[in-house]
Design a protein around this motif. Structure first.
Motif, PDB file in Angstrom:
ATOM      1  N   ASP A 169      32.079  77.163  34.804  1.00  0.00           N
ATOM      2  CA  ASP A 169      31.551  76.685  33.529  1.00  0.00           C
ATOM      3  C   ASP A 169      30.469  77.594  32.935  1.00  0.00           C
ATOM      4  O   ASP A 169      29.745  77.184  32.037  1.00  0.00           O
ATOM      5  CB  ASP A 169      31.036  75.251  33.663  1.00  0.00           C
ATOM      6  CG  ASP A 169      31.086  74.506  32.342  1.00  0.00           C
ATOM      7  OD1 ASP A 169      32.037  74.744  31.561  1.00  0.00           O
ATOM      8  OD2 ASP A 169      30.171  73.709  32.081  1.00  0.00           O
ATOM      9  N   ALA A 170      30.369  78.830  33.422  1.00  0.00           N
ATOM     10  CA  ALA A 170      29.418  79.793  32.838  1.00  0.00           C
ATOM     11  C   ALA A 170      29.974  80.307  31.516  1.00  0.00           C
ATOM     12  O   ALA A 170      31.194  80.319  31.293  1.00  0.00           O
ATOM     13  CB  ALA A 170      29.202  80.967  33.795  1.00  0.00           C
ATOM     14  N   ALA A 171      29.087  80.718  30.645  1.00  0.00           N
ATOM     15  CA  ALA A 171      29.502  81.257  29.348  1.00  0.00           C
ATOM     16  C   ALA A 171      30.210  82.602  29.544  1.00  0.00           C
ATOM     17  O   ALA A 171      29.781  83.429  30.343  1.00  0.00           O
ATOM     18  CB  ALA A 171      28.296  81.435  28.446  1.00  0.00           C
ATOM     19  N   LYS A 194      35.530  79.959  25.951  1.00  0.00           N
ATOM     20  CA  LYS A 194      34.120  80.325  25.816  1.00  0.00           C
ATOM     21  C   LYS A 194      33.350  80.015  27.099  1.00  0.00           C
ATOM     22  O   LYS A 194      32.298  80.574  27.337  1.00  0.00           O
ATOM     23  CB  LYS A 194      33.494  79.595  24.629  1.00  0.00           C
ATOM     24  CG  LYS A 194      34.076  80.059  23.310  1.00  0.00           C
ATOM     25  CD  LYS A 194      33.396  79.417  22.143  1.00  0.00           C
ATOM     26  CE  LYS A 194      34.014  79.957  20.856  1.00  0.00           C
ATOM     27  NZ  LYS A 194      33.369  79.423  19.682  1.00  0.00           N
ATOM     28  N   GLN A 195      33.899  79.123  27.910  1.00  0.00           N
ATOM     29  CA  GLN A 195      33.295  78.749  29.186  1.00  0.00           C
ATOM     30  C   GLN A 195      34.302  79.028  30.299  1.00  0.00           C
ATOM     31  O   GLN A 195      35.496  78.779  30.143  1.00  0.00           O
ATOM     32  CB  GLN A 195      32.920  77.268  29.209  1.00  0.00           C
ATOM     33  CG  GLN A 195      31.972  76.807  28.124  1.00  0.00           C
ATOM     34  CD  GLN A 195      30.608  77.414  28.254  1.00  0.00           C
ATOM     35  OE1 GLN A 195      30.174  78.108  27.367  1.00  0.00           O
ATOM     36  NE2 GLN A 195      29.932  77.167  29.346  1.00  0.00           N
ATOM     37  N   CYS A 196      33.835  79.491  31.434  1.00  0.00           N
ATOM     38  CA  CYS A 196      34.687  79.800  32.584  1.00  0.00           C
ATOM     39  C   CYS A 196      35.327  78.522  33.122  1.00  0.00           C
ATOM     40  O   CYS A 196      34.662  77.478  33.222  1.00  0.00           O
ATOM     41  CB  CYS A 196      33.832  80.459  33.666  1.00  0.00           C
ATOM     42  SG  CYS A 196      34.721  80.803  35.193  1.00  0.00           S
ATOM     43  N   GLU A 197      36.618  78.612  33.468  1.00  0.00           N
ATOM     44  CA  GLU A 197      37.322  77.462  34.040  1.00  0.00           C
ATOM     45  C   GLU A 197      36.780  77.061  35.400  1.00  0.00           C
ATOM     46  O   GLU A 197      36.829  75.898  35.772  1.00  0.00           O
ATOM     47  CB  GLU A 197      38.811  77.789  34.217  1.00  0.00           C
ATOM     48  CG  GLU A 197      39.625  77.738  32.977  1.00  0.00           C
ATOM     49  CD  GLU A 197      41.104  77.985  33.250  1.00  0.00           C
ATOM     50  OE1 GLU A 197      41.444  78.586  34.291  1.00  0.00           O
ATOM     51  OE2 GLU A 197      41.916  77.584  32.411  1.00  0.00           O
ATOM     52  N   CYS A 224      34.978  83.906  33.983  1.00  0.00           N
ATOM     53  CA  CYS A 224      33.866  84.845  33.814  1.00  0.00           C
ATOM     54  C   CYS A 224      34.100  86.046  34.743  1.00  0.00           C
ATOM     55  O   CYS A 224      35.009  86.035  35.578  1.00  0.00           O
ATOM     56  CB  CYS A 224      32.533  84.173  34.128  1.00  0.00           C
ATOM     57  SG  CYS A 224      32.311  83.736  35.865  1.00  0.00           S
TER      58      CYS A 224
END
Length: 87
Positions: free
Chosen positions: A43-45, A37-40, A60
């Motif tokens: 950390d963006a959704a 749900k969050q970019c590795e 993302c």
């Protein structure tokens, strides 16, 4: 048409093997499992539509685009100029 000591079809067999190796390598890089749900990276959704469209997605869109741009330069000369391959 074979030349020298190679048998007929040997060159095509080598090309086929190279293509099969490339396909296997590409399939091995495909993401598997549940999407994050969050970019590795940042950390963006990651939007739900992207998670549904790309199973196992880990980045993302922006981070994936940057990673794809870095991978686009493989170092192989696909134009076939022998002079440029000798450099």
């Amino acid at each position: 048409m074979a030349g020298g000591w190679s048998r007929d079809g040997a060159v095509q067999d080598q090309i086929d093997a190279s293509v099969e190796d490339a396909i296997a390598r590409a399939r091995g890089k495909l993401a598997r499992g549940e999407s994050l749900k969050q970019c590795e990276e940042c950390d963006a959704a990651i939007p739900e539509a992207r998670r549904k469209a790309v199973p196992g997605v880990r980045l993302c869109i922006e981070c994936q685009r940057a990673q794809d741009a870095d991978a686009a330069h493989s170092g192989y000369n696909r134009r076939g100029s022998k002079d440029s391959q000798l450099r």
